[in-house]
Design a protein around this motif. Sequence first.
Motif, PDB file in Angstrom:
ATOM      1  N   UNK A  31      -2.820   0.004   1.685  1.00 58.70           N
ATOM      2  CA  UNK A  31      -3.572  -0.759   2.681  1.00 58.70           C
ATOM      3  C   UNK A  31      -4.075   0.150   3.795  1.00 58.70           C
ATOM      4  N   UNK A  32      -3.195   1.017   4.305  1.00 58.76           N
ATOM      5  CA  UNK A  32      -3.557   1.895   5.426  1.00 58.76           C
ATOM      6  C   UNK A  32      -4.634   2.903   5.045  1.00 58.76           C
ATOM      7  N   UNK A  33      -4.644   3.302   3.771  1.00 60.08           N
ATOM      8  CA  UNK A  33      -5.607   4.310   3.331  1.00 60.08           C
ATOM      9  C   UNK A  33      -6.763   3.709   2.527  1.00 60.08           C
ATOM     10  N   UNK A  34      -6.849   2.385   2.540  1.00 56.41           N
ATOM     11  CA  UNK A  34      -7.935   1.670   1.876  1.00 56.41           C
ATOM     12  C   UNK A  34      -8.093   2.103   0.421  1.00 56.41           C
ATOM     13  N   UNK A  35      -6.965   2.127  -0.289  1.00 62.13           N
ATOM     14  CA  UNK A  35      -6.952   2.505  -1.706  1.00 62.13           C
ATOM     15  C   UNK A  35      -6.847   1.239  -2.542  1.00 62.13           C
ATOM     16  N   UNK A  36      -7.810   1.005  -3.402  1.00 60.19           N
ATOM     17  CA  UNK A  36      -7.819  -0.184  -4.241  1.00 60.19           C
ATOM     18  C   UNK A  36      -7.232   0.127  -5.614  1.00 60.19           C
TER      19      UNK A  36
ATOM     20  N   UNK B  92       6.121   8.228 -10.958  1.00 63.04           N
ATOM     21  CA  UNK B  92       6.234   6.787 -11.161  1.00 63.04           C
ATOM     22  C   UNK B  92       4.889   6.228 -11.605  1.00 63.04           C
ATOM     23  N   UNK B  93       4.904   5.461 -12.672  1.00 61.89           N
ATOM     24  CA  UNK B  93       3.699   4.767 -13.150  1.00 61.89           C
ATOM     25  C   UNK B  93       4.007   3.280 -13.228  1.00 61.89           C
ATOM     26  N   UNK B  94       3.142   2.487 -12.610  1.00 58.09           N
ATOM     27  CA  UNK B  94       3.329   1.046 -12.603  1.00 58.09           C
ATOM     28  C   UNK B  94       2.022   0.351 -12.915  1.00 58.09           C
ATOM     29  N   UNK B  95       2.101  -0.855 -13.496  1.00 56.41           N
ATOM     30  CA  UNK B  95       0.882  -1.666 -13.610  1.00 56.41           C
ATOM     31  C   UNK B  95       0.300  -1.870 -12.213  1.00 56.41           C
ATOM     32  N   UNK B  96      -1.007  -1.841 -12.076  1.00 52.06           N
ATOM     33  CA  UNK B  96      -1.620  -1.957 -10.738  1.00 52.06           C
ATOM     34  C   UNK B  96      -1.097  -3.123  -9.915  1.00 52.06           C
ATOM     35  N   UNK B  97      -0.838  -4.273 -10.561  1.00 51.90           N
ATOM     36  CA  UNK B  97      -0.351  -5.425  -9.828  1.00 51.90           C
ATOM     37  C   UNK B  97       0.977  -5.143  -9.137  1.00 51.90           C
ATOM     38  N   UNK B  98       1.780  -4.290  -9.738  1.00 53.76           N
ATOM     39  CA  UNK B  98       3.084  -3.961  -9.172  1.00 53.76           C
ATOM     40  C   UNK B  98       3.010  -3.109  -7.928  1.00 53.76           C
ATOM     41  N   UNK B  99       1.844  -2.520  -7.656  1.00 57.04           N
ATOM     42  CA  UNK B  99       1.666  -1.682  -6.464  1.00 57.04           C
ATOM     43  C   UNK B  99       0.809  -2.360  -5.401  1.00 57.04           C
ATOM     44  N   UNK B 100       0.134  -3.414  -5.767  1.00 55.60           N
ATOM     45  CA  UNK B 100      -0.790  -4.071  -4.847  1.00 55.60           C
ATOM     46  C   UNK B 100      -0.100  -4.475  -3.550  1.00 55.60           C
ATOM     47  N   UNK B 101      -0.759  -4.204  -2.442  1.00 56.50           N
ATOM     48  CA  UNK B 101      -0.245  -4.587  -1.138  1.00 56.50           C
ATOM     49  C   UNK B 101       0.680  -3.590  -0.487  1.00 56.50           C
ATOM     50  N   UNK B 102       0.974  -2.480  -1.138  1.00 55.95           N
ATOM     51  CA  UNK B 102       1.846  -1.468  -0.541  1.00 55.95           C
ATOM     52  C   UNK B 102       1.218  -0.937   0.749  1.00 55.95           C
ATOM     53  N   UNK B 103       2.012  -0.731   1.796  1.00 52.56           N
ATOM     54  CA  UNK B 103       1.464  -0.283   3.082  1.00 52.56           C
ATOM     55  C   UNK B 103       0.595   0.964   2.981  1.00 52.56           C
ATOM     56  N   UNK B 104       0.996   1.924   2.156  1.00 48.91           N
ATOM     57  CA  UNK B 104       0.213   3.161   2.035  1.00 48.91           C
ATOM     58  C   UNK B 104      -1.178   2.874   1.485  1.00 48.91           C
TER      59      UNK B 104
ATOM     60  N   UNK C 292       5.675   2.945   0.317  1.00 45.26           N
ATOM     61  CA  UNK C 292       5.857   1.987  -0.777  1.00 45.26           C
ATOM     62  C   UNK C 292       7.272   1.406  -0.724  1.00 45.26           C
ATOM     63  N   UNK C 293       7.617   0.699   0.346  1.00 40.91           N
ATOM     64  CA  UNK C 293       9.003   0.237   0.541  1.00 40.91           C
ATOM     65  C   UNK C 293       9.513  -0.720  -0.521  1.00 40.91           C
ATOM     66  N   UNK C 294       8.619  -1.434  -1.201  1.00 42.59           N
ATOM     67  CA  UNK C 294       9.056  -2.381  -2.233  1.00 42.59           C
ATOM     68  C   UNK C 294       8.969  -1.793  -3.630  1.00 42.59           C
ATOM     69  N   UNK C 295       8.551  -0.535  -3.733  1.00 47.75           N
ATOM     70  CA  UNK C 295       8.266   0.036  -5.044  1.00 47.75           C
ATOM     71  C   UNK C 295       9.111   1.235  -5.431  1.00 47.75           C
TER      72      UNK C 295
END
Length: 271
Positions: A160-165, A146-158, A187-190
Motif C-alpha cells: 500500500x505504501x509503495x503503491x504496488x499492485x 516466499x511465494x504466495x498467491x497474489x490474494x494472500x499478499x493483498x493489502x500488506x502495508x508495504x 508484511x505483518x500478516x504474511x
Amino acid sequence: MSEKLKVGIGGLGAIGLTLARAIADGTLPDLTLGAVSARDAEKAKGNLAAIGAEAPIVPLESLAETCDIVVECAPASVFETIARPAIETGRIFVPVSIGALLNHMDLVDRAKDTGARLVLPTGALIGLDAVRAAAEGEIESVTLETRKPPLGLAGAPYLVENDISVERLNEAKKVFEGNAREAAKGFPANVNVAAALSLAGVGPERTSVEIWADPDVTRNTHTIRVEADSARFTMTIENIPTEENPKTGKITALSVIATLRRLTAPLTAGT
C-alpha cells in the motif's frame, strides 16, 4: 502431571479456534483451556460451544492472570497487550505474531528477571532445528524466498505504501527484497516466518528475504537457503492456506499444537 496446565488463547480466529478444539477434545491431554479473548465475545461463545469447549472470555491483558501458558494468535497491533502481562507474571508465552516480537525484544530481557519463557513455534516454516544447530557454528548467509498467491499478499502495508499492485498478474512479480526486520514490518500478516527464521539463526538484519506474488502457485511457499561452516542446505515447504484466511497456512495452527505438546511431553525429537 498432577495438575493440568491452563492455556489462555488471545484471538479466536482460524488458529485460536483450532487450538481451543485440540485442548477441548483431548488432543492435548495435559492441558486445559483456562480463558480466551476475542473482539466479539458473543461470537466467541458460539464458536466455543460449537466445538464443545468452555472457557471464560476475558480481556487480552487478563489472560495471564489465571493461565500458565498464554498463546498469542491475534492481530500484530495488539501483540504487546497480550505479551507484556504474560512476561511480567512469569508465564510461558507462545506468540504466533513473531514479526511483532522484533519490535519488543525488551520482553526477552524482562523474562530473565520474571522467570517467564518465550517459546516460538516454527509456524509455517521448515527446518528451524537445522538453522539453530548451524548457528552454534558460523553461518555465512541465510535467505528466505516466499511465494504466495497474489490474494494472500493483498493489502500488506508495504504494498500500500509503495503503491504496488498484485491484481491481475500473469506472471510472478517480486514485490519485496530486504532483510527480515523490514519484511516483518511491511508484511505483518504474511511473513512471521521471516522473523522466526532470523531469531533461530543470524538475526533480522543479516537474514535476507524475497517476497513474490505468484499467480501460478496455489500454496504459500517458503524456501530457505543456508550457507554455513557445518552444512549447506536448501529447504522448501508448500503450505495449504486455511479456508478462513488465505494469508495463513493450515500448518501454522498445527505447529502451535505441536509446540504445546512439547512443553509437557516426556520425550521430544528434534533440536
